[in-house]
Design a protein around this motif. Structure first.
Motif, mmCIF file in Angstrom:
data_model
loop_
_atom_site.group_PDB
_atom_site.id
_atom_site.type_symbol
_atom_site.label_atom_id
_atom_site.label_comp_id
_atom_site.label_asym_id
_atom_site.label_seq_id
_atom_site.Cartn_x
_atom_site.Cartn_y
_atom_site.Cartn_z
ATOM 1 N N THR A 1 0.842 -1.197 0.000
ATOM 2 C CA THR A 1 0.000 0.000 0.000
ATOM 3 C C THR A 1 0.874 1.242 0.000
ATOM 4 O O THR A 1 1.973 1.219 0.546
ATOM 5 C CB THR A 1 -0.976 -0.046 1.206
ATOM 6 N N PRO A 2 0.461 2.303 -0.664
ATOM 7 C CA PRO A 2 1.363 3.453 -0.806
ATOM 8 C C PRO A 2 1.714 4.100 0.523
ATOM 9 O O PRO A 2 0.829 4.403 1.308
ATOM 10 C CB PRO A 2 0.573 4.434 -1.673
ATOM 11 N N PRO A 3 3.013 4.253 0.776
ATOM 12 C CA PRO A 3 3.380 5.009 1.968
ATOM 13 C C PRO A 3 3.066 6.477 1.729
ATOM 14 O O PRO A 3 3.615 7.076 0.815
ATOM 15 C CB PRO A 3 4.890 4.778 2.090
ATOM 16 N N PRO A 4 2.155 7.069 2.480
ATOM 17 C CA PRO A 4 1.816 8.463 2.221
ATOM 18 C C PRO A 4 3.012 9.380 2.446
ATOM 19 O O PRO A 4 3.829 9.135 3.330
ATOM 20 C CB PRO A 4 0.697 8.764 3.204
ATOM 21 N N THR A 5 3.112 10.380 1.611
ATOM 22 C CA THR A 5 4.162 11.370 1.759
ATOM 23 C C THR A 5 3.877 12.195 3.002
ATOM 24 O O THR A 5 2.791 12.734 3.156
ATOM 25 C CB THR A 5 4.169 12.301 0.536
ATOM 26 N N VAL A 6 4.842 12.238 3.866
ATOM 27 C CA VAL A 6 4.644 12.958 5.117
ATOM 28 C C VAL A 6 4.933 14.431 4.868
ATOM 29 O O VAL A 6 6.031 14.910 5.086
ATOM 30 C CB VAL A 6 5.565 12.394 6.212
#
Length: 805
Positions: A39-44
RNA sequence: GGGCGUUUAGCUCAGUUGGUUAGAGCAUCUGCCUUACAAGCAGAGGGUCUGCGGUUCGAGUCCGUAAACGCCCACCA
């Protein structure tokens, strides 16, 4: 006992804690088959908006579905905290540029800031009921991921897919870094098309070149015309004299020149655009590079050195005009390439960069695209189109601070790169020393690589991170390939593509079996949510507090896969209605199960068979949709059945449940068994979308497991097709009789004194088998049925209406 | 300019492989406090399924074409 009203705030918190304490979503390898989700690691980068909630919820629902189907769910969450987005966040918060803060201090700030936001992100995703095992979550700049990214890099070096080269690369002079083709964003701007007169040296013949970038005149290396351009092709082979700059360049022929664009004569500068680069390479033209890194003209250029690009443009137009070289200036609206992170126009710079070869294995990448199942299927076209149109190798070096360092040093004398050994990873060349003392050339001094890797170079290894690539204890056996990748359509060309590239180079195979592409959540005005437009007024936390996570999930889970949805208050209200109904029907059922005991039972009442059959029908569609990752359509199907269950079936069976003496023990038990069975199944199905309220009801009424989320869906297997058919017709009759009452403005409990009905044989049989239910539901005092060939016809309804004097 | 998608009730959306009268929710209107639910229940009105052409006994559904909108890409001379 279930509470009279459901308090979502309180219960959601309660179950979050319960799940955490009891490790309900913990991943442990066991004998079960693994279903793994990349699952895409969200951009922090500061804030989560409802768009994140939307696409992550859909993935999450798949995890819950697969868990209910008996899979061991490997569903790690990640955070993409490295790279430019984080740097820009820190720069914004600090009000200073990275180079003003200094490398070491700046990196420290990046770590601190991303940690802070990660905690917020994690809390929000938890609140939404994301069933991930937080113990296996990852971030893209931790020592272990740096190690994996670096070892991925070294593997590609060894295999010859990654190289270092001085080459023109896209350059952002705002972010002071090179960028990749995928990071470009097109913008429309107002500019001028300037028609400038040139002369041939040989014959002093004048000709005109139109350009939007006159400041590139000092970088001119050649002039091109199309060989079939009858107006200009006699110029080919001559020499052009460049006004103001006073240099002479050859006039050459190339078919790529569009005769009808501008004047049909083009100047080639190094570099104004991609065509310039192509020509530069094709004709081996000299290099005249006139920009500094931060977007100024280099000092060596007379008159214009030191000026910013736009200042130089203005100045040079003035000078050309003064010299009488400008024929005309036309206003022009055109599109330019900008850097998606900062919106500034990009330039081309020539410098040493690291590249991954993305252009010479297109066929393999396309083949992998073919092997993977895309949901919805048409999304594969987007992938194919991107792969087919790639023109550049992937530039992975960034002249920035915060990211994965290249494990490389260069010999001070000969420039030969020295690579770290895999066993020494992770390394930071700025701090660590190479493992050799001297270069082949004898030099003992090494210069560390200061560039860091592009953020996609790291996020493209998420499957490797997940499988703990290179570790002794790893998950390679069941994560090669992973079951499912999920993301929104915008990053097919980046995340999906780059992951495929890496997987192909490392393992020669696809990274996952299935790809599920969600659409976008759009603002209620139908536009894409973006910070620049400022139309994301809805904060996820606010709507969770107002509507509950279950209801927000309802919104997120609606609609077809891959289709954009608008943020819609109406959908939330609809979800709230549904959740409320589920609570109420559960209360009703609980009330009638006080004396219920589970036992073997075959002799269901007719109408019970009808609803069981209807459920079974729905269930097979529901499962089919979910197997195709169509979360929203599954929910739709389920919801439709559920309202039928409440409004029709419960309204019929309630009389039997309430009135034991009248209906008898066995018919009542049949009703109890039916509602007991179906509520259980409905809770399971709804638990995919409403993990909280279903858990609350489940724990109160069933509790045969630690959590409803650890139960398994066991599809029904009855043969009630006859009951389904005739039951539906009976519902139709009931509906008409109800309508008759409503149209007479009386309450539904008003008795029907006489009900006359003619029906066909089959339906007569059905009604006779459920005669008590039928009469009780409509409060029929006397029913007269006659046989007829048509399915049914209501001949007379006589209501008992009191005189209203 | 290219790729992909979308266009169905006033609004937000469903409509599997073509098959009777195109369905929900919201909104509007009319009733009903009915031993789960008034945040409810029962009804009513509201649609030339974006336009045009075609295939078919039959098209919202398939094919062609045009338009509008959205996303992605290309186009900087």
């Amino acid at each position: 006992m279930l509470d009279k009203k459901y308090n979502a705030q309180e219960k959601e918190e309660k179950w979050l804690n319960y799940w955490k304490e009891n490790k309900i979503y913990e991943f442990k390898p066991d004998q079960r088959k693994v279903f793994s989700i990349d699952t895409p690691p969200p951009t922090v980068n500061g804030k989560i908006h409802i768009g994140h909630i939307f696409s992550y919820s859909q993935t999450e629902m798949i995890a819950r579905y697969k868990r209910l189907r008996g899979f061991n769910i490997f569903y790690p969450f990640g955070f993409d905290d490295n790279g430019l987005p984080s740097e820009r966040l820190v720069e914004k918060e600090q009000g200073k540029k990275a180079h003003e803060i200094g490398r070491e201090e700046f990196s420290k700030l990046c770590y601190e800031t991303t940690d802070k936001y990660e905690a917020e992100f994690q809390e929000l995703f938890s609140k939404m009921g994301v069933s991930t095992d937080w113990n296996i979550h990852y971030k893209t700049v931790s020592p272990s991921t740096i190690k994996i990214s670096q070892s991925s890099f070294l593997d590609l070096i060894n295999k010859g897919h990654c190289y270092h080269k001085e080459s023109p690369a896209l350059w952002c002079n705002e972010c002071l870094t090179s960028i990749a083709q995928a990071e470009l964003e097109t913008k429309t701007i107002q500019t001028t098309f300037n028609y400038i007169n040139f002369k041939t040296v040989e014959t002093s013949e004048e000709f005109t070149i139109a350009t939007t970038r006159p400041e590139l005149l000092p970088a001119i290396v050649c002039v091109f015309v199309n060989p079939s351009d009858e107006v200009h092709n006699h110029l080919i082979g001559k020499t052009a004299h460049v006004p103001i700059i006073n240099v002479e360049v050859p006039i050459m022929a190339d078919e790529k020149v569009a005769i009808d664009k501008g004047t049909g004569v083009v100047m080639c500068c190094t570099f104004g655009d991609q065509t310039d680069i192509e020509w530069w390479k094709k004709y081996n033209l000299p290099l005249k590079y006139i920009f500094t890194d931060n977007g100024k003209i280099i000092d060596e250029v007379p008159n214009y050195g030191g000026l910013k690009i736009k200042e130089a443009r203005k100045q040079i137009i003035e000078d050309l005009t003064d010299g009488g070289y400008v024929v005309k200036i036309k206003e022009l609206e055109h599109e330019v390439q900008t850097h998606e992170r900062c919106g500034k126009e990009v330039e081309y710079a020539v410098m040493n960069q690291w590249f991954i070869d993305t252009t010479s294995h297109k066929k393999d990448f396309l083949k992998i695209g073919e092997e993977i199942k895309w949901y919805p299927t048409h999304m594969r076209n987007r992938y194919d189109e991107w792969v087919n149109n790639i023109m550049w190798d992937w530039c992975i070096s960034r002249q920035r601070y915060f990211g994965v360092p290249f494990p490389v040093w260069y010999c001070k004398t000969c420039g030969e790169p020295v690579f770290a050994r895999v066993m020494d990873l992770p390394v930071n060349p700025l701090v660590d020393k190479p493992h050799i003392d001297s270069c082949k050339c004898g030099c003992t001094e090494f210069i560390p690589e200061t560039d860091v890797m592009d953020t996609w170079a790291t996020s493209s290894v998420t499957p490797l991170i997940n499988m703990r690539y290179g570790e002794e204890e790893n998950f390679e056996s069941f994560l090669k390939p992973m079951s499912l990748r999920t993301n929104a359509s915008e990053i097919i060309r980046t995340w999906d593509f780059y992951t495929i590239v890496k997987s192909f180079y490392h393992f020669g195979m696809r990274p996952w079996d299935n790809v599920m592409i969600s659409g976008f959540a759009k603002a209620s005005d139908g536009n894409k949510i973006s910070k620049s437009k400022g139309n994301s007024k809805v904060e996820p936390l606010d709507i969770i507090n107002e509507y509950s996570a279950d209801v927000v999930r309802y919104w997120a889970g609606s609609g077809r896969l891959g289709t954009d949805i608008n943020y819609s208050e109406e959908t939330l209200l609809r979800g709230r209605k549904l959740v409320n109904k589920l609570w109420n029907v559960a209360k009703f059922i609980e009330m009638h199960l006080a004396d219920y005991e589970e036992k073997e039972f075959e002799t269901y009442e007719y109408i019970d068979k009808w609803i069981l059959g209807k459920y079974q029908e729905m269930e097979s569609g529901f499962i089919k949709y979910l197997d195709d990752y169509e979360v929203g359509l599954a929910l739709n199907t389920l919801e439709k059945f559920f309202w039928n269950f409440c409004d029709n079936y419960i309204e019929i069976v309630k009389h039997r449940l309430y009135r034991l003496e009248e209906f008898g023990e066995v018919p009542r038990y049949s009703g109890q068994k039916t509602v007991y069975t179906l509520l259980y199944k409905l809770l399971q199905d709804f638990s995919i979308f409403f993990p909280f309220i279903t858990e609350e009801i489940y724990q109160e009424l069933y509790h045969d497991n630690k959590s409803i989320h650890l139960t398994q869906i066991d599809p029904l297997n009855f043969d009630f097709s006859n009951e389904i058919k005739n039951g539906d017709i009976m519902i139709d009759i009931i509906s008409q009789a109800r309508g008759e009452k409503t149209n007479n403005n009386v309450s539904l409990k008003t008795p029907i004194k006489h009900f006359e009905l003619s029906v066909n044989e089959e339906l007569a049989d059905a009604i006779n088998k459920s005669i008590k239910d039928f009469k009780a539901t409509l409060t029929i005092q006397s029913l007269k049925m006659s046989q007829n060939d048509e399915v049914y016809k209501i001949n007379n309804i006589e209501l008992e209406i009191e005189n209203q004097d």
